[in-house]
Design a protein around this motif. Structure first.
Motif, short mmCIF file in Angstrom:
data_model
loop_
_atom_site.label_atom_id
_atom_site.label_comp_id
_atom_site.label_asym_id
_atom_site.label_seq_id
_atom_site.Cartn_x
_atom_site.Cartn_y
_atom_site.Cartn_z
N UNK A 277 6.95 9.53 -5.42
CA UNK A 277 7.89 10.68 -4.68
C UNK A 277 9.20 10.51 -4.91
N UNK A 278 9.62 9.41 -5.10
CA UNK A 278 11.09 9.32 -5.43
C UNK A 278 11.74 9.94 -6.57
N UNK A 279 12.74 10.63 -6.84
CA UNK A 279 13.36 11.14 -8.02
C UNK A 279 14.08 10.19 -9.04
N UNK A 280 14.57 9.16 -8.40
CA UNK A 280 15.30 8.31 -9.42
C UNK A 280 15.23 6.78 -8.78
N UNK A 281 13.89 6.28 -8.88
CA UNK A 281 13.69 5.01 -8.45
C UNK A 281 14.48 3.94 -9.24
N UNK A 282 14.84 2.76 -8.77
CA UNK A 282 15.51 1.78 -9.44
C UNK A 282 14.66 0.65 -9.57
N UNK B 180 15.11 4.52 -15.69
CA UNK B 180 15.50 5.08 -16.67
C UNK B 180 16.79 4.94 -17.00
N UNK B 181 17.86 5.11 -16.04
CA UNK B 181 19.23 5.10 -16.21
C UNK B 181 19.74 3.60 -16.18
N UNK B 182 21.01 3.70 -16.28
CA UNK B 182 21.80 2.30 -16.54
C UNK B 182 22.05 1.42 -15.31
N UNK B 183 21.73 1.88 -14.06
CA UNK B 183 21.59 1.22 -12.78
C UNK B 183 20.59 0.70 -12.27
N UNK B 184 20.50 -0.36 -11.73
CA UNK B 184 19.10 -0.97 -11.03
C UNK B 184 18.97 -0.24 -9.66
N UNK B 185 19.65 0.40 -9.36
CA UNK B 185 19.56 0.79 -7.74
C UNK B 185 18.51 2.00 -7.55
N UNK B 186 17.80 2.01 -6.40
CA UNK B 186 17.20 3.17 -5.87
C UNK B 186 18.24 3.65 -4.99
N UNK B 187 18.45 4.97 -4.90
CA UNK B 187 19.37 5.60 -3.84
C UNK B 187 18.84 5.41 -2.44
N UNK B 188 19.60 4.58 -1.82
CA UNK B 188 18.85 4.35 -0.43
C UNK B 188 18.83 5.25 0.63
N UNK C 194 6.37 -4.88 -1.66
CA UNK C 194 7.26 -4.32 -3.05
C UNK C 194 8.50 -4.14 -2.56
N UNK C 195 9.56 -4.79 -3.45
CA UNK C 195 10.94 -4.72 -2.96
C UNK C 195 11.74 -3.90 -3.79
N UNK C 196 12.40 -3.04 -3.31
CA UNK C 196 13.35 -1.97 -3.97
C UNK C 196 14.62 -2.30 -3.99
N UNK C 197 15.36 -2.24 -5.06
CA UNK C 197 16.63 -2.74 -5.12
C UNK C 197 17.70 -1.70 -4.78
N UNK C 198 18.48 -1.87 -3.69
CA UNK C 198 19.43 -0.73 -3.57
C UNK C 198 20.83 -1.56 -3.57
N UNK D 24 0.78 -1.16 0.02
CA UNK D 24 0.08 -0.19 0.00
C UNK D 24 0.88 1.42 0.05
N UNK D 25 2.27 1.35 0.50
CA UNK D 25 3.02 2.33 0.13
C UNK D 25 3.74 2.51 -1.22
N UNK D 26 3.74 1.08 -2.07
CA UNK D 26 4.46 1.11 -3.27
C UNK D 26 4.53 2.17 -4.11
N UNK D 27 2.97 2.54 -4.67
CA UNK D 27 2.79 3.62 -5.68
C UNK D 27 3.23 4.84 -5.13
N UNK D 28 2.92 5.29 -3.95
CA UNK D 28 3.16 6.53 -3.23
C UNK D 28 4.73 6.70 -3.27
N UNK D 29 5.56 5.68 -2.66
CA UNK D 29 6.78 5.83 -2.84
C UNK D 29 7.43 6.03 -4.24
N UNK D 30 7.17 5.24 -5.26
CA UNK D 30 7.45 5.32 -6.45
C UNK D 30 7.19 6.57 -7.14
#
Length: 141
Positions: free
Chosen positions: A56-61, A108-116, A70-74, A48-54
């Motif tokens: 709001x984050x400027x560069x989600x991975x 959109x970028x070349x890295x799979x990471x969300x900035x932690x 929902x699992x965020x790669x860091x 239930x937080x997933x779309x909200x965080x997606x």
């Protein structure tokens, strides 16, 4: 006990490593993003937080969904010195207790990471806790 050993034991406890219970599966990155020089861990949050965080984050991975999480790669080690608050779940090596995770966001970028750090700050805000981190140094015993 050294600080590094304590951090490693904490990570094992959080991910269930060494528990022998069913064994988590590793999140598989898309082939175009499967070059991870920093290694991969994952932070799980209630869906239930997933779309909200997606939104709001400027560069989600890469973000995966499975059931209620929902699992965020860091980058690996994003838990060192960062006590991720409940309801977050930290999974070293992106080994998660998910049966059929599906990719719901590709960066959109070349890295799979969300900035932690931005993710951590948002999780703290959602949890209603103040951010807390350490520099990894402890006083001699």
């Amino acid at each position: 006990m050294s600080h590094r050993l304590a951090d490693r034991l904490t990570r094992m406890r959080r991910t269930g490593a060494g528990s022998g219970a069913g064994g988590p599966s590793r999140l598989l990155l898309p082939p175009a993003l499967d070059h991870t020089p920093l290694g991969c861990d994952a932070v799980g949050l209630p869906a239930h937080y997933g779309q909200r965080l997606l939104d709001q984050l400027s560069r989600p991975g890469c973000v995966f969904a499975d059931g209620d999480l929902w699992w965020w790669i860091v980058p690996s080690g994003s838990d060192l010195g960062l006590p991720w608050p409940d309801p977050a779940r930290y999974a070293a090596e992106a080994r998660v207790p998910a049966s059929r995770p599906r990719l719901v966001h590709t960066p959109q970028g070349p890295a799979p990471y969300t900035p932690p750090i931005p993710l951590y700050l948002m999780v703290c805000r959602l949890a209603g806790t103040a951010p807390a981190w350490s520099d990894g140094l402890t006083a001699p015993a």
